[in-house]
Design a protein around this motif. Structure first.
Motif, PDB file in Angstrom:
ATOM      1  N   UNK A 235       0.844  -1.188   0.000  1.00  0.00           N
ATOM      2  CA  UNK A 235       0.000   0.000   0.000  1.00  0.00           C
ATOM      3  C   UNK A 235       0.890   1.252   0.000  1.00  0.00           C
ATOM      4  N   UNK A 236       0.404   2.352  -0.567  1.00  0.00           N
ATOM      5  CA  UNK A 236       1.246   3.550  -0.641  1.00  0.00           C
ATOM      6  C   UNK A 236       1.580   4.157   0.713  1.00  0.00           C
ATOM      7  N   UNK A 237       0.629   4.087   1.658  1.00  0.00           N
ATOM      8  CA  UNK A 237       0.838   4.617   3.007  1.00  0.00           C
ATOM      9  C   UNK A 237       0.239   3.621   3.998  1.00  0.00           C
ATOM     10  N   UNK A 238       1.049   3.128   4.921  1.00  0.00           N
ATOM     11  CA  UNK A 238       0.583   2.119   5.878  1.00  0.00           C
ATOM     12  C   UNK A 238       0.916   2.582   7.299  1.00  0.00           C
ATOM     13  N   UNK A 239      -0.108   2.582   8.166  1.00  0.00           N
ATOM     14  CA  UNK A 239       0.073   3.020   9.553  1.00  0.00           C
ATOM     15  C   UNK A 239      -0.300   1.904  10.512  1.00  0.00           C
ATOM     16  N   UNK A 240       0.620   1.470  11.381  1.00  0.00           N
ATOM     17  CA  UNK A 240       0.245   0.542  12.455  1.00  0.00           C
ATOM     18  C   UNK A 240      -0.446   1.306  13.574  1.00  0.00           C
ATOM     19  N   UNK A 352      -2.036  13.041   0.075  1.00  0.00           N
ATOM     20  CA  UNK A 352      -1.785  11.770  -0.613  1.00  0.00           C
ATOM     21  C   UNK A 352      -3.053  11.281  -1.312  1.00  0.00           C
ATOM     22  N   UNK A 353      -4.179  11.404  -0.638  1.00  0.00           N
ATOM     23  CA  UNK A 353      -5.440  10.978  -1.245  1.00  0.00           C
ATOM     24  C   UNK A 353      -5.777  11.821  -2.471  1.00  0.00           C
ATOM     25  N   UNK A 354      -5.520  13.122  -2.398  1.00  0.00           N
ATOM     26  CA  UNK A 354      -5.785  14.000  -3.532  1.00  0.00           C
ATOM     27  C   UNK A 354      -4.898  13.640  -4.733  1.00  0.00           C
ATOM     28  N   UNK A 355      -3.752  13.036  -4.460  1.00  0.00           N
ATOM     29  CA  UNK A 355      -2.847  12.601  -5.518  1.00  0.00           C
ATOM     30  C   UNK A 355      -3.145  11.188  -5.989  1.00  0.00           C
ATOM     31  N   UNK A 356      -4.150  10.562  -5.387  1.00  0.00           N
ATOM     32  CA  UNK A 356      -4.553   9.225  -5.807  1.00  0.00           C
ATOM     33  C   UNK A 356      -3.960   8.086  -5.018  1.00  0.00           C
ATOM     34  N   UNK A 357      -3.346   8.386  -3.862  1.00  0.00           N
ATOM     35  CA  UNK A 357      -2.746   7.355  -3.016  1.00  0.00           C
ATOM     36  C   UNK A 357      -3.603   7.173  -1.763  1.00  0.00           C
ATOM     37  N   UNK A 358      -4.198   6.001  -1.577  1.00  0.00           N
ATOM     38  CA  UNK A 358      -5.092   5.746  -0.449  1.00  0.00           C
ATOM     39  C   UNK A 358      -4.326   5.181   0.753  1.00  0.00           C
ATOM     40  N   UNK A 359      -4.294   5.895   1.881  1.00  0.00           N
ATOM     41  CA  UNK A 359      -3.652   5.354   3.088  1.00  0.00           C
ATOM     42  C   UNK A 359      -4.499   4.242   3.707  1.00  0.00           C
ATOM     43  N   UNK A 360      -3.817   3.294   4.341  1.00  0.00           N
ATOM     44  CA  UNK A 360      -4.507   2.238   5.077  1.00  0.00           C
ATOM     45  C   UNK A 360      -3.896   2.127   6.466  1.00  0.00           C
ATOM     46  N   UNK A 361      -4.684   1.579   7.384  1.00  0.00           N
ATOM     47  CA  UNK A 361      -4.210   1.345   8.734  1.00  0.00           C
ATOM     48  C   UNK A 361      -4.331  -0.109   9.116  1.00  0.00           C
ATOM     49  N   UNK A 362      -3.516  -0.519  10.087  1.00  0.00           N
ATOM     50  CA  UNK A 362      -3.543  -1.892  10.597  1.00  0.00           C
ATOM     51  C   UNK A 362      -3.908  -1.828  12.073  1.00  0.00           C
ATOM     52  N   UNK A 363      -5.191  -1.929  12.404  1.00  0.00           N
ATOM     53  CA  UNK A 363      -5.617  -1.736  13.800  1.00  0.00           C
ATOM     54  C   UNK A 363      -5.067  -2.762  14.773  1.00  0.00           C
ATOM     55  N   UNK A 364      -4.703  -3.959  14.286  1.00  0.00           N
ATOM     56  CA  UNK A 364      -4.240  -5.016  15.191  1.00  0.00           C
ATOM     57  C   UNK A 364      -2.723  -5.217  15.163  1.00  0.00           C
ATOM     58  N   UNK A 365      -2.029  -4.324  14.466  1.00  0.00           N
ATOM     59  CA  UNK A 365      -0.574  -4.372  14.436  1.00  0.00           C
ATOM     60  C   UNK A 365      -0.087  -3.213  15.288  1.00  0.00           C
TER      61      UNK A 365
END
Length: 372
Positions: A235-240, A352-365
């Motif tokens: 994913x382009x942006x990943x947040x634990x 990032x979203x405006x540029x077409x990159x969707x961030x995602x999160x990992x709630x259990x990490x």
């Protein structure tokens, strides 16, 4: 009556003294003449041209002698050859690990050394404020760097390390947790943080960088395989999810609680609040005075949930964040100004979203923040 003086006898200079004097004169002449001409040695050219951060920057200088020196080399980088894959370890992709640092925590550095991603593929970048605390942190950081890079085992040594100092005055005199989280301090504090992040990013992002891993200086515990684990999501942006360990007085045992509330999904209430705001106002999360009713990833954690479960995010925090380098190359940065009423890391997610990159999160990490 004065007596006439006899003949003056000069002490004969020894051959050793003459030799030393001659050698000294030759050295001075060599230094004066040699220092005025540029160093265009083959080894220096090779080192500069191969530098992973930037092309060589030595200027073309006029020769003081009769000949014309060769200009510095032209370095060519083909970004199409830089891979950004879900398996960075297999493809030996370069990681740029960036940390804004106001205080030095030994646990942070110890955690870095435990990272299982090959350290020879990791470049570290730091930026620190020009304050008394910043000076202390810089001194401690340099001690650890020297111990690791000069005296530590080969496997612990990082590819390279860059230390920057901020060129602006800090907005807050204290970095205590209670002070820096006050609501009225947020706009100026986070604007300054955005400037630091941008300075650090733009000064260190090189043509061979595949991933940028943002890790706050007060995040002291992560899984050793966090880089590989986050990258596998492709994913382009990943947040634990960032938590904090603490002593629970009621249970009489160690416990943990959510810490970073900047990883969220937007809500109609927050969007309505934004419509009523002036152009320079910002939305903040985690304050009772500004009820946004957003869905916070901090509260999405489930003990029985899959560690790699993904949720889409509209805002991200910067405690730990893995970003594909192309996202930053496309222009996604950390706004130090209200961007759709968002600032710093949350503004970055919006950009990032405006540029077409969707961030995602990992709630259990989970990663863990230092408990002051």
């Amino acid at each position: 009556m004065a007596r006439p003086m006899g003949p003056v006898r000069l002490k004969k200079t020894s051959p050793a003294t003459l030799a030393v004097g001659a050698a000294l004169c030759i050295f001075i002449l060599y230094f004066l003449i040699g220092s005025s001409s540029p160093d265009f040695s083959a080894s220096r050219k090779a080192t500069a041209a191969a530098h992973h951060l930037s092309p060589p920057t030595s200027p073309f200088r006029r020769s003081t002698g009769g000949g014309k020196p060769k200009p510095p080399p032209v370095a060519r980088y083909n970004l199409n050859n830089v891979t950004i894959t879900p398996d960075p370890l297999e493809n030996r992709e370069n990681i740029l690990l960036l940390t804004p640092m106001a205080r030095f925590y030994p646990e942070y550095w110890d955690n870095l050394l435990r990272l299982s991603y090959p350290h020879e593929l990791i470049t570290l970048g730091f930026i620190l404020p020009k304050t008394k605390e910043g000076n202390t942190a810089t001194t401690e950081l340099q001690k650890r760097i020297t111990k690791t890079q000069k005296y530590g085992p080969e496997k612990d040594r990082f590819k390279s390390i860059i230390i920057l100092r901020e060129d602006f005055e800090p907005p807050l005199s204290s970095q205590d947790e209670s002070e820096r989280h006050k609501m009225h301090n947020q706009k100026i504090r986070r604007a300054a943080m955005a400037k630091s992040r941008n300075s650090l990013l733009f000064s260190t992002l090189g043509p061979s960088t595949s991933w940028v891993f943002w890790l706050d200086a007060d995040v002291v515990e992560t899984p050793p395989s966090i880089i590989q684990d986050l990258a596998r999501h492709d994913k382009p942006v990943v947040a634990p999810n960032c938590f904090q360990r603490y002593w629970n007085a009621e249970k009489k045992e160690m416990d943990e609680r959510p810490y970073d509330f900047n990883n969220w999904q937007d809500s109609p209430n927050a969007q309505e609040l934004a419509k009523q705001m002036g152009p320079d106002d910002i939305l903040l999360e985690g304050y009772a005075e500004m009820a946004t009713f957003r869905s916070l990833m901090a509260y999405m954690h489930r003990d029985d949930g899959h560690r790699h479960e993904e949720v889409p995010l509209d805002g991200v925090g910067g405690a730990a964040l893995l970003v594909k380098a192309d996202v930053h190359r496309d222009g996604a940065m950390f706004p130090a100004f209200p961007f759709y009423h968002l600032i710093e890391t949350e503004g970055f997610a919006k950009m990032a979203k405006r540029l077409g990159w969707q961030p995602v999160g990992l709630p259990n990490y989970k990663v863990y923040h230092y408990n002051e």
